[in-house]
Design an enzyme around this catalytic site. Sequence first.
Site, PDB file in Angstrom:
ATOM      1  N   SER A   1       5.520  12.214  -4.314  1.00  0.00           N
ATOM      2  CA  SER A   1       4.113  12.235  -4.711  1.00  0.00           C
ATOM      3  C   SER A   1       3.318  12.952  -3.619  1.00  0.00           C
ATOM      4  O   SER A   1       3.503  12.694  -2.432  1.00  0.00           O
ATOM      5  CB  SER A   1       3.637  10.790  -4.903  1.00  0.00           C
ATOM      6  OG  SER A   1       2.245  10.753  -5.007  1.00  0.00           O
TER       7      SER A   1
ATOM      8  N   GLN B   1       2.114  -5.963  -3.033  1.00  0.00           N
ATOM      9  CA  GLN B   1       2.489  -5.976  -1.606  1.00  0.00           C
ATOM     10  C   GLN B   1       3.834  -5.257  -1.406  1.00  0.00           C
ATOM     11  O   GLN B   1       4.166  -4.398  -2.208  1.00  0.00           O
ATOM     12  CB  GLN B   1       2.520  -7.408  -1.051  1.00  0.00           C
ATOM     13  CG  GLN B   1       1.147  -8.072  -0.969  1.00  0.00           C
ATOM     14  CD  GLN B   1       0.724  -8.777  -2.236  1.00  0.00           C
ATOM     15  OE1 GLN B   1       1.503  -9.459  -2.856  1.00  0.00           O
ATOM     16  NE2 GLN B   1      -0.522  -8.624  -2.625  1.00  0.00           N
TER      17      GLN B   1
ATOM     18  N   GLY C   1      -4.477  -4.428  -4.206  1.00  0.00           N
ATOM     19  CA  GLY C   1      -5.460  -3.475  -4.707  1.00  0.00           C
ATOM     20  C   GLY C   1      -4.738  -2.211  -5.085  1.00  0.00           C
ATOM     21  O   GLY C   1      -4.098  -1.595  -4.241  1.00  0.00           O
ATOM     22  N   HIS C   2      -4.775  -1.871  -6.344  1.00  0.00           N
ATOM     23  CA  HIS C   2      -4.099  -0.653  -6.800  1.00  0.00           C
ATOM     24  C   HIS C   2      -5.142   0.393  -7.150  1.00  0.00           C
ATOM     25  O   HIS C   2      -5.957   0.192  -8.032  1.00  0.00           O
ATOM     26  CB  HIS C   2      -3.240  -0.952  -8.033  1.00  0.00           C
ATOM     27  CG  HIS C   2      -2.062  -1.821  -7.713  1.00  0.00           C
ATOM     28  ND1 HIS C   2      -1.421  -2.579  -8.641  1.00  0.00           N
ATOM     29  CD2 HIS C   2      -1.418  -2.017  -6.554  1.00  0.00           C
ATOM     30  CE1 HIS C   2      -0.423  -3.224  -8.062  1.00  0.00           C
ATOM     31  NE2 HIS C   2      -0.403  -2.906  -6.785  1.00  0.00           N
TER      32      HIS C   2
ATOM     33  N   ASP D   1       0.817  -1.220   0.000  1.00  0.00           N
ATOM     34  CA  ASP D   1       0.000   0.000   0.000  1.00  0.00           C
ATOM     35  C   ASP D   1       0.850   1.269   0.000  1.00  0.00           C
ATOM     36  O   ASP D   1       0.446   2.300   0.537  1.00  0.00           O
ATOM     37  CB  ASP D   1      -0.979   0.016   1.194  1.00  0.00           C
ATOM     38  CG  ASP D   1      -1.753  -1.276   1.287  1.00  0.00           C
ATOM     39  OD1 ASP D   1      -2.270  -1.712   0.256  1.00  0.00           O
ATOM     40  OD2 ASP D   1      -1.814  -1.865   2.388  1.00  0.00           O
TER      41      ASP D   1
ATOM     42  N   ARG E   1     -10.362  -3.031   5.283  1.00  0.00           N
ATOM     43  CA  ARG E   1      -9.932  -3.004   6.689  1.00  0.00           C
ATOM     44  C   ARG E   1      -9.140  -1.727   6.968  1.00  0.00           C
ATOM     45  O   ARG E   1      -8.326  -1.316   6.137  1.00  0.00           O
ATOM     46  CB  ARG E   1      -8.985  -4.181   6.985  1.00  0.00           C
ATOM     47  CG  ARG E   1      -9.646  -5.520   7.015  1.00  0.00           C
ATOM     48  CD  ARG E   1      -8.651  -6.621   7.334  1.00  0.00           C
ATOM     49  NE  ARG E   1      -7.743  -6.900   6.245  1.00  0.00           N
ATOM     50  CZ  ARG E   1      -6.779  -7.818   6.283  1.00  0.00           C
ATOM     51  NH1 ARG E   1      -6.577  -8.515   7.386  1.00  0.00           N
ATOM     52  NH2 ARG E   1      -6.012  -8.039   5.251  1.00  0.00           N
TER      53      ARG E   1
ATOM     54  N   LYS F   1       2.722  10.109  -0.662  1.00  0.00           N
ATOM     55  CA  LYS F   1       1.801  10.590   0.377  1.00  0.00           C
ATOM     56  C   LYS F   1       2.453  11.581   1.347  1.00  0.00           C
ATOM     57  O   LYS F   1       2.087  11.641   2.524  1.00  0.00           O
ATOM     58  CB  LYS F   1       1.184   9.404   1.127  1.00  0.00           C
ATOM     59  CG  LYS F   1       0.279   8.562   0.214  1.00  0.00           C
ATOM     60  CD  LYS F   1      -0.477   7.527   0.972  1.00  0.00           C
ATOM     61  CE  LYS F   1      -1.959   7.677   0.843  1.00  0.00           C
ATOM     62  NZ  LYS F   1      -2.751   6.603   1.418  1.00  0.00           N
TER      63      LYS F   1
ATOM     64  N   LYS G   1       2.274   1.949  -5.132  1.00  0.00           N
ATOM     65  CA  LYS G   1       2.975   1.409  -6.312  1.00  0.00           C
ATOM     66  C   LYS G   1       2.147   1.571  -7.579  1.00  0.00           C
ATOM     67  O   LYS G   1       2.673   1.878  -8.642  1.00  0.00           O
ATOM     68  CB  LYS G   1       3.281  -0.082  -6.131  1.00  0.00           C
ATOM     69  CG  LYS G   1       4.292  -0.382  -5.065  1.00  0.00           C
ATOM     70  CD  LYS G   1       4.491  -1.872  -4.907  1.00  0.00           C
ATOM     71  CE  LYS G   1       3.259  -2.605  -4.417  1.00  0.00           C
ATOM     72  NZ  LYS G   1       2.766  -2.233  -3.095  1.00  0.00           N
ATOM     73  N   GLY G   2       0.826   1.344  -7.449  1.00  0.00           N
ATOM     74  CA  GLY G   2      -0.054   1.394  -8.622  1.00  0.00           C
ATOM     75  C   GLY G   2       0.071   2.738  -9.320  1.00  0.00           C
ATOM     76  O   GLY G   2       0.251   2.807 -10.534  1.00  0.00           O
TER      77      GLY G   2
HETATM   78  P1  IMP Z   1      -2.509 -12.927   1.969  1.00  0.00           P
HETATM   79  O1  IMP Z   1      -1.602 -12.331   0.949  1.00  0.00           O
HETATM   80  O2  IMP Z   1      -3.966 -12.675   1.702  1.00  0.00           O
HETATM   81  O3  IMP Z   1      -2.205 -14.367   2.244  1.00  0.00           O
HETATM   82  O4  IMP Z   1      -2.228 -12.166   3.362  1.00  0.00           O
HETATM   83  C1  IMP Z   1      -0.992 -12.282   4.048  1.00  0.00           C
HETATM   84  C2  IMP Z   1      -0.609 -10.939   4.663  1.00  0.00           C
HETATM   85  O5  IMP Z   1      -0.309 -10.020   3.612  1.00  0.00           O
HETATM   86  C3  IMP Z   1      -1.717 -10.290   5.480  1.00  0.00           C
HETATM   87  O6  IMP Z   1      -1.128  -9.575   6.550  1.00  0.00           O
HETATM   88  C4  IMP Z   1      -2.358  -9.313   4.510  1.00  0.00           C
HETATM   89  O7  IMP Z   1      -2.995  -8.240   5.148  1.00  0.00           O
HETATM   90  C5  IMP Z   1      -1.121  -8.853   3.762  1.00  0.00           C
HETATM   91  N1  IMP Z   1      -1.414  -8.348   2.422  1.00  0.00           N
HETATM   92  C6  IMP Z   1      -1.715  -9.072   1.327  1.00  0.00           C
HETATM   93  N2  IMP Z   1      -1.889  -8.249   0.271  1.00  0.00           N
HETATM   94  C7  IMP Z   1      -1.682  -7.000   0.699  1.00  0.00           C
HETATM   95  C8  IMP Z   1      -1.672  -5.721   0.053  1.00  0.00           C
HETATM   96  O8  IMP Z   1      -1.889  -5.569  -1.151  1.00  0.00           O
HETATM   97  N3  IMP Z   1      -1.396  -4.650   0.863  1.00  0.00           N
HETATM   98  C9  IMP Z   1      -1.106  -4.786   2.176  1.00  0.00           C
HETATM   99  N4  IMP Z   1      -1.088  -5.948   2.813  1.00  0.00           N
HETATM  100  C10 IMP Z   1      -1.374  -7.053   2.079  1.00  0.00           C
END
Ligand code: IMP
Length: 425
Positions: free
Chosen positions: A410, A232, A40-41, A13, A313, A341, A16-17
């Site tokens: 940015s 990630q 999620g981008h 988060d 969340r 940010k 990157k997107g």
């Molecule tokens: P998973 O990738 O759904 O298995 O989650 C494993 C960990 O990575 C958890 O703590 C998620 O909240 C975190 N996580 C997965 N994708 C993202 C992302 O795009 N941004 C931030 N945290 C992520």
Amino acid sequence: MPITVVVGTQWGDEGKGKCVDVLAAKADAVVRFQGGNNAGHTLVVGGTKTVLHLIPSGALYDEVDCYLTRGVVIHPRTLLDEIRGLAECGISVSKRLFISQRAPLIMPWHLELDAAREGGEGAIGTTKRGIGPCYEQFAARQAIVAGDLLDPDRAVEKIERFYAERLAALKSLAREHGTDVDEYASVSQAVERFRRNYDDVYTEMVDYVCDVESILQRRIRNGDDLVLEGAQGTFLDVGMGTYPFVTSSHTTAAGACTGAGIAPRDLDSVVGICKAYTTRVGDGPMPTELDEDSAVGKHLREVGHEFGATTGRPRRCGWLDLNLLRRAVEINGCEKIVLTKLDVLSGLDELLVATDYDDDGQPIYETLPGWSQRITGVRHPSDLPSEARDYVQFIEDHIEALSCRIHQVSVGPDRDQIFSLRQET
Ligand code: IMP
């Protein structure tokens, strides 16, 4: 720079997107090399927001090709929904979206396993998108991959051979948690479900499936400009992150090589994206975390809109941690950082930055003065308040010894809210 890797230097988060979207303007193709629809981008163009989970951030440019490589785990319905959503916004990815035949597919039982585990004591706060269980099945050499969609009977054979193991795990978790053991599909029901999904959904994916890794090799030899987009962040890397509170893929620059089948010597530059403060979703250590009810914690969450793009969340928020940034620069070999940010810090009286940890692992902070002015309209470093310039310089001073500099800053979500710190490219 023909081949640029973009990675997050924190826990995801970082923005990157947006940075990939900006780089994509000059690229021939954008390549996603790991992760799945756990990412999620959020892209903002002219005030219009688009959230992408799987399709690379280059999708918004008609002339940019988009690749999902073998390192990405693909949830077919999410992908098709995204393709349709983009089409509704007038963006077609037909003939310019390519999916690796080697990419593992996320199947219904992966989501069920993720949810069942997250319902018990071993929960780590995943996104419950089935990411971990899908990578596990791949590592076990049992995955259904996108190429199997070209011959659905091959996929059915794999289900008949391998699903029983997953079903046993699901039943065992159900017994452990006191939930209904019979709620999961039997092997024959799983096959039936696959055939139904094949007719309704999977068949639509077939046209996109090809030998992406070979195409990429040809494009590299051709001198094309490729942006390799990570999802990630560094500290969610399954190997180098805060294990076991990590995702199940390699989020670091090396993951771009294994995930896209590209040789290390073909990478020209690694750009690390760093948020001006720290956030994290899910469980696990976060040394500079602020109390969620503290004034600064609330400020970062609310002004920074720190809510997950995938799950909604609230993100955990904290001060910038330069220990993490230095480590991320080392692991990824970043030469450039894009600091994102920075605008969110406007209005805070003072800013703490962790520069070291004490013997108990607690952060040691330095305090810098804050600034009150809004900076979302700034497009040149000299227009930043002097305190903001000092903040940026302070960060750069801590990474310069690693031959890394802050390249861009940015100051808002829109494509044009970004500027370079110096003339170099
Ligand atoms: P998973 O990738 O759904 O298995 O989650 C494993 C960990 O990575 C958890 O703590 C998620 O909240 C975190 N996580 C997965 N994708 C993202 C992302 O795009 N941004 C931030 N945290 C992520």
